[in-house]
Design a protein around this motif. Structure first.
Motif, PDB file in Angstrom:
ATOM      1  N   ALA A 152     -18.042   0.207  17.366  1.00  0.00           N
ATOM      2  CA  ALA A 152     -17.163   1.363  17.254  1.00  0.00           C
ATOM      3  C   ALA A 152     -16.296   1.552  18.502  1.00  0.00           C
ATOM      4  O   ALA A 152     -15.197   2.094  18.407  1.00  0.00           O
ATOM      5  N   ASP A 153     -16.773   1.084  19.629  1.00  0.00           N
ATOM      6  CA  ASP A 153     -16.029   1.248  20.871  1.00  0.00           C
ATOM      7  C   ASP A 153     -14.668   0.550  20.839  1.00  0.00           C
ATOM      8  O   ASP A 153     -13.782   0.879  21.623  1.00  0.00           O
ATOM      9  N   PHE A 154     -14.521  -0.398  19.953  1.00  0.00           N
ATOM     10  CA  PHE A 154     -13.294  -1.182  19.893  1.00  0.00           C
ATOM     11  C   PHE A 154     -12.547  -1.032  18.572  1.00  0.00           C
ATOM     12  O   PHE A 154     -11.584  -1.751  18.310  1.00  0.00           O
ATOM     13  N   PHE A 194      -1.014  -5.638  13.691  1.00  0.00           N
ATOM     14  CA  PHE A 194      -0.251  -6.715  14.336  1.00  0.00           C
ATOM     15  C   PHE A 194      -0.279  -7.973  13.477  1.00  0.00           C
ATOM     16  O   PHE A 194       0.739  -8.604  13.227  1.00  0.00           O
ATOM     17  N   ALA A 195      -1.460  -8.327  12.997  1.00  0.00           N
ATOM     18  CA  ALA A 195      -1.616  -9.544  12.199  1.00  0.00           C
ATOM     19  C   ALA A 195      -0.876  -9.461  10.866  1.00  0.00           C
ATOM     20  O   ALA A 195      -0.416 -10.486  10.350  1.00  0.00           O
ATOM     21  N   ASP A 196      -0.735  -8.245  10.309  1.00  0.00           N
ATOM     22  CA  ASP A 196      -0.025  -8.079   9.040  1.00  0.00           C
ATOM     23  C   ASP A 196       1.418  -8.561   9.123  1.00  0.00           C
ATOM     24  O   ASP A 196       1.975  -9.032   8.131  1.00  0.00           O
ATOM     25  N   SER A 197       2.039  -8.425  10.290  1.00  0.00           N
ATOM     26  CA  SER A 197       3.425  -8.877  10.433  1.00  0.00           C
ATOM     27  C   SER A 197       3.547 -10.028  11.438  1.00  0.00           C
ATOM     28  O   SER A 197       4.625 -10.295  11.957  1.00  0.00           O
ATOM     29  N   LEU A 201      -8.738  -0.683  18.698  1.00  0.00           N
ATOM     30  CA  LEU A 201      -8.047  -1.922  19.044  1.00  0.00           C
ATOM     31  C   LEU A 201      -8.075  -2.922  17.892  1.00  0.00           C
ATOM     32  O   LEU A 201      -7.081  -3.621  17.651  1.00  0.00           O
ATOM     33  N   LEU A 202      -9.177  -2.980  17.189  1.00  0.00           N
ATOM     34  CA  LEU A 202      -9.257  -3.874  16.039  1.00  0.00           C
ATOM     35  C   LEU A 202      -8.321  -3.423  14.921  1.00  0.00           C
ATOM     36  O   LEU A 202      -7.695  -4.246  14.244  1.00  0.00           O
TER      37      LEU A 202
END
Length: 164
Positions: A2-4, A14-17, A7-8
């Motif tokens: 959960a700490d990240f 980001f990965a979608d585009s 960011l994930l």
């Protein structure tokens, strides 16, 4: 973890585009850059570059360490680096305190003796920059054809000032 999660989630967006796949990893603009890890520095934008144009090595103070030299040697022989910039910056924390002062702060924060951890402070930023540029210029594995210069980046104006 959960700490990240934030960011994930940002990474998934980001990965979608993502359109940078298939890149060969060479420095398209032929630039190698050693600079500080300071978050006020946007290495590509400050030089008018884009993703894939440069090989960037960052560390506290923007110093030419053994690891930085390794990156520059590899970059100049294998990754199209033809020009190298060494770029520390104004108002750098590494140039603002003594090693003893850093250790006192770290000792307080960590609750333990930190003197075993080297802190590479900079007492004279321009002298250190000139020394670092000479380390790169005189390195036997950096080709003589590679252009090398040192600049101080002004975090308040965004301008580079050549010093070596």
């Amino acid at each position: 973890m959960a700490d990240f999660d934030d960011l994930l989630e940002a990474n998934r967006a980001f990965a979608d585009s993502f359109n940078l796949g298939g890149f060969d990893g060479v420095a398209k603009a032929g630039i190698g850059l050693v600079t500080c890890m300071d978050s006020r520095i946007d290495p590509l934008r400050m030089l008018g570059l884009s993703h894939g144009d440069a090989k960037i090595f960052r560390n506290p103070g923007g110093r030419v360490t053994e690891a930085a030299l390794e990156a520059l040697v590899l970059g100049s022989h294998l990754l199209n680096v033809q020009r190298i910039l060494v770029v520390p910056h104004t108002r750098c924390a590494m140039a603002s305190r003594s090693e003893a002062e850093f250790h006192a702060l770290l000792d307080e924060k960590t609750g333990q003796d930190t003197t075993w951890q080297p802190i590479h402070v900079i007492t004279d930023q321009v002298a250190a920059l000139r020394h670092d540029v000479m380390k790169v210029r005189s390195h036997p594995l950096i080709p003589e054809t590679v252009k090398i210069a040192g600049f101080i980046y002004d975090v308040d104006t965004g301008l580079l000032h050549q010093k070596a």
